[in-house]
Design a protein around this motif. Structure first.
Motif, PDB file in Angstrom:
ATOM      1  N   GLU A   1      40.918  35.213  52.543  1.00 15.59           N
ATOM      2  CA  GLU A   1      42.191  35.784  52.097  1.00 15.59           C
ATOM      3  C   GLU A   1      42.363  37.207  52.619  1.00 15.59           C
ATOM      4  O   GLU A   1      43.444  37.585  53.083  1.00 15.59           O
ATOM      5  N   VAL A   2      41.301  38.001  52.564  1.00 21.44           N
ATOM      6  CA  VAL A   2      41.376  39.380  53.071  1.00 21.44           C
ATOM      7  C   VAL A   2      41.590  39.377  54.584  1.00 21.44           C
ATOM      8  O   VAL A   2      42.328  40.218  55.121  1.00 21.44           O
TER       9      VAL A   2
ATOM     10  N   PRO B   1      37.663  34.456  49.017  1.00 18.04           N
ATOM     11  CA  PRO B   1      38.226  35.803  49.054  1.00 18.04           C
ATOM     12  C   PRO B   1      38.131  36.463  50.428  1.00 18.04           C
ATOM     13  O   PRO B   1      39.053  37.163  50.842  1.00 18.04           O
TER      14      PRO B   1
ATOM     15  N   ALA C   1      47.086  32.099  49.927  1.00 11.69           N
ATOM     16  CA  ALA C   1      46.085  31.652  48.957  1.00 11.69           C
ATOM     17  C   ALA C   1      46.659  30.718  47.898  1.00 11.69           C
ATOM     18  O   ALA C   1      46.041  29.697  47.558  1.00 11.69           O
TER      19      ALA C   1
ATOM     20  N   TYR D   1      42.574  44.943  47.789  1.00 13.67           N
ATOM     21  CA  TYR D   1      43.934  44.988  47.269  1.00 13.67           C
ATOM     22  C   TYR D   1      44.156  46.122  46.262  1.00 13.67           C
ATOM     23  O   TYR D   1      45.201  46.774  46.281  1.00 13.67           O
TER      24      TYR D   1
ATOM     25  N   THR E   1      35.149  42.925  48.263  1.00 14.30           N
ATOM     26  CA  THR E   1      35.846  41.801  47.637  1.00 14.30           C
ATOM     27  C   THR E   1      37.351  41.950  47.832  1.00 14.30           C
ATOM     28  O   THR E   1      37.844  42.994  48.265  1.00 14.30           O
ATOM     29  N   ALA E   2      38.077  40.885  47.460  1.00 18.47           N
ATOM     30  CA  ALA E   2      39.539  40.952  47.519  1.00 18.47           C
ATOM     31  C   ALA E   2      40.072  42.030  46.585  1.00 18.47           C
ATOM     32  O   ALA E   2      41.035  42.733  46.900  1.00 18.47           O
ATOM     33  N   SER E   3      39.441  42.163  45.417  1.00 14.13           N
ATOM     34  CA  SER E   3      39.860  43.200  44.472  1.00 14.13           C
ATOM     35  C   SER E   3      39.681  44.596  45.065  1.00 14.13           C
ATOM     36  O   SER E   3      40.517  45.477  44.868  1.00 14.13           O
TER      37      SER E   3
ATOM     38  N   TYR F   1      47.320  41.191  41.206  1.00 19.25           N
ATOM     39  CA  TYR F   1      47.412  41.916  42.469  1.00 19.25           C
ATOM     40  C   TYR F   1      48.855  42.242  42.854  1.00 19.25           C
ATOM     41  O   TYR F   1      49.136  43.316  43.365  1.00 19.25           O
TER      42      TYR F   1
ATOM     43  N   HIS G   1      47.980  36.788  49.413  1.00 16.52           N
ATOM     44  CA  HIS G   1      47.663  36.330  48.054  1.00 16.52           C
ATOM     45  C   HIS G   1      48.684  35.314  47.540  1.00 16.52           C
ATOM     46  O   HIS G   1      48.308  34.280  46.978  1.00 16.52           O
TER      47      HIS G   1
END
Length: 537
Positions: free
Chosen positions: A384-385, A381, A371, A43, A38-40, A110, A367
């Protein structure tokens, strides 16, 4: 082999140890990177690190080429004045502990742009935040990559500009691989790994040195004074700062940037989001303070020993100039093996730091700009990554080009310039946003763009770039600003611009309510994990 020769130690031994360290860190990166879904994860490593782990990673993030190579070299050449770089930077972590860590973790997601856009107009503030992050990250990257180029050039005997440029390109390419594959999780584990290596290596070299002098620091200082052409002047202030009124002002400017810089650096700020809560963020800084303070004591011993056992003249004639002090000392103490270990650890240090900088810059663009500005928050997501990875490639290339231009510069000086730009662009907006109810979008934009612009212009037209033998462009002279570091002008001006913009700019819609909500969140952490979709457009 004489230390004055173009290479030190056996290139074959150096390459073998380098290769082993690089392979080991690559294994860590690939294993950690497999969990990025995931993006989380990409990041912030899923916010899965403890305060102790993140504190070690923070120390690893901060103990860069400037700390190990640059400050050791500054101590070796300038003695007491060289240590001042370390003191100012260390004090800066108290600012991070008391003003930034806990509040930032509770109010952001983030990036720094998340904090500022919470109570202000989202698009312009995120654009300013991304611009600042990219600029500071690239400046810091240049310092680290230049240090890596000088280090490898010393060990392989590469003295031609083309050869050193090729070395820097290789370092930058490896850094890009770290970021693309490992994300924040892989980068963090590499930083933890290299922080432990760096501290253990510093302990070994420091203990080795002190053993040679009967664990009598006074004897070491006496030998350093006898070896240095400056004699006893090495042990007191004035070799670099204090000789003239202008140099005293320059030192104040450097100190201001060093104290406010660490808590303003985007890659340091982003690391507070890798822990689950504000308590762990605070503990991270406490761990970092102890580790960084202890390491700076070791650097003092290493730099002084380099003066005593190698000599400033030999250091300055070697590839990498003052940045070669620690490797040359290692070769004097333990020959090729210790040199290879120290150099490989320094190299791993640089790789880990530049990877952290690159992922921060790429995350900010993906981000904040892509985004939340271009796509207005409506982006998958995974997309975005993907944009973050593409940005990492572009940032890495910029760092490589800048590192080639900065070959031979003391990386501690270069990092101090990045500190000044970061503190000018970020610190006033962060402090005002967290603690001043009247602060608004106009104040944030005036502060960030104004402080950033003034700092960059003064750096370009300072002796750091032209007009002196130690400048980046020694054969040019377009410097009109007399100070090497612009912090004494740009940082107070940025605070002033933020205040003026807030007083004379128009109020943000619903700004008072949003500040009240932000204050509750900053102090209690309530709702800290909620998405920032309600930010003002």
């Amino acid at each position: 082999m004489s230390l004055a020769q173009s290479s030190v130690g056996s290139p074959a031994v150096n390459i073998t140890i380098f290769g082993a360290f690089v392979l080991l860190t690559l294994v860590v990166v690939f294993r950690a990177g497999r969990g990025n879904r995931t993006a989380s994860d990409y990041y912030t490593a899923g916010r899965g690190f403890t305060g102790a782990q993140n504190g070690v990673a923070l120390a690893g993030d901060y103990l860069s080429a400037a700390a190990f190579l640059g400050i050791a070299g500054a101590v070796a050449v300038f003695g007491y004045d060289g240590l001042l770089y370390a003191i100012g930077s260390f004090v800066g972590w108290l600012v991070a502990l008391l003003l930034i860590a806990e509040w930032l973790r509770n109010t952001g997601r983030y990036t720094m742009g998340d904090v500022l856009s919470f109570r202000m107009r989202r698009r312009p503030v995120r654009a300013a935040s991304a611009t600042s992050t990219l600029l500071v990250s690239v400046l810091y990257l240049i310092a680290q990559i230049a240090g890596a180029g000088g280090l490898v050039a010393l060990l392989l005997g590469i003295t031609s500009p083309g050869g050193q440029a090729a070395v820097i390109a290789a370092v930058g390419g490896l850094m890009i691989v770290y970021v693309l594959v490992g994300g924040m999780k892989g980068t963090t584990w590499v930083q933890i790994f290299k922080a432990n290596l760096l501290i253990v290596t510093g302990l070994i070299v420091s203990a080795w040195v002190m053993g040679r002098f009967g664990f009598n620091f006074s004897s070491l200082l006496g030998q350093a004074a006898d070896t240095s052409p400056q004699g006893d002047k090495l042990l007191g202030p004035g070799l670099q700062y204090g000789r003239t009124e202008l140099s005293k002002i320059d030192f104040i400017s450097l100190s201001l940037a060093a104290i406010l810089g660490p808590a303003s650096l985007p890659h340091i700020l982003m690391r507070f989001y890798t822990v689950p809560n504000a308590k762990q963020a605070r503990q991270s800084v406490v761990w970092a303070i102890w580790l960084i303070g202890g390491f700076f004591l070791m650097v003092l011993i290493i730099g002084t020993a380099a003066t005593a056992l190698v000599g400033p003249e030999v250091i300055m004639k070697s590839p990498g100039a003052s940045n070669s002090a620690a490797p040359l000392l290692a070769y004097r103490l333990g020959g090729e093996l210790l040199l290879g270990i120290v150099a490989a650890v320094a190299f791993a240090t640089i790789l880990a730091v530049v990877a952290g900088l690159t992922i921060t810059a790429s995350a900010s663009f993906a981000h904040d700009v892509y985004a939340n500005i271009i796509k207005n928050g409506d982006v998958a997501p995974a997309r975005e990554v993907k944009v973050a990875r593409m940005t990492a490639l572009a940032v890495g290339l910029l760092g490589i080009l800048g590192g080639i231009v900065a070959i031979g510069q003391n990386v501690a000086v270069l990092v101090a310039l990045a500190f000044a730009v970061g503190a000018s662009a970020n610190m006033p907006s962060l402090v005002y946003s967290l603690f001043w109810k009247r602060f608004n979008t106009t104040g944030a934009l005036w502060s960030m763009y104004g402080g950033m612009s003034v700092a960059v212009v003064l750096v370009i037209f300072s002796p750091a770039v032209s007009g002196a033998k130690t400048s980046m462009l020694p054969n040019a002279d377009f410097a009109f600003f007399p100070l090497v570091n612009p912090g004494i002008v740009s940082i107070p001006l940025s605070f002033l611009l933020g205040a003026l913009g807030s007083v004379y700019g128009r109020r943000d819609p619903d700004g008072a309510r949003r500040y009240a909500e932000m204050e509750v969140r900053a102090l209690t952490g309530a709702g800290a994990e909620r998405a920032r979709s309600e930010s003002v457009v």
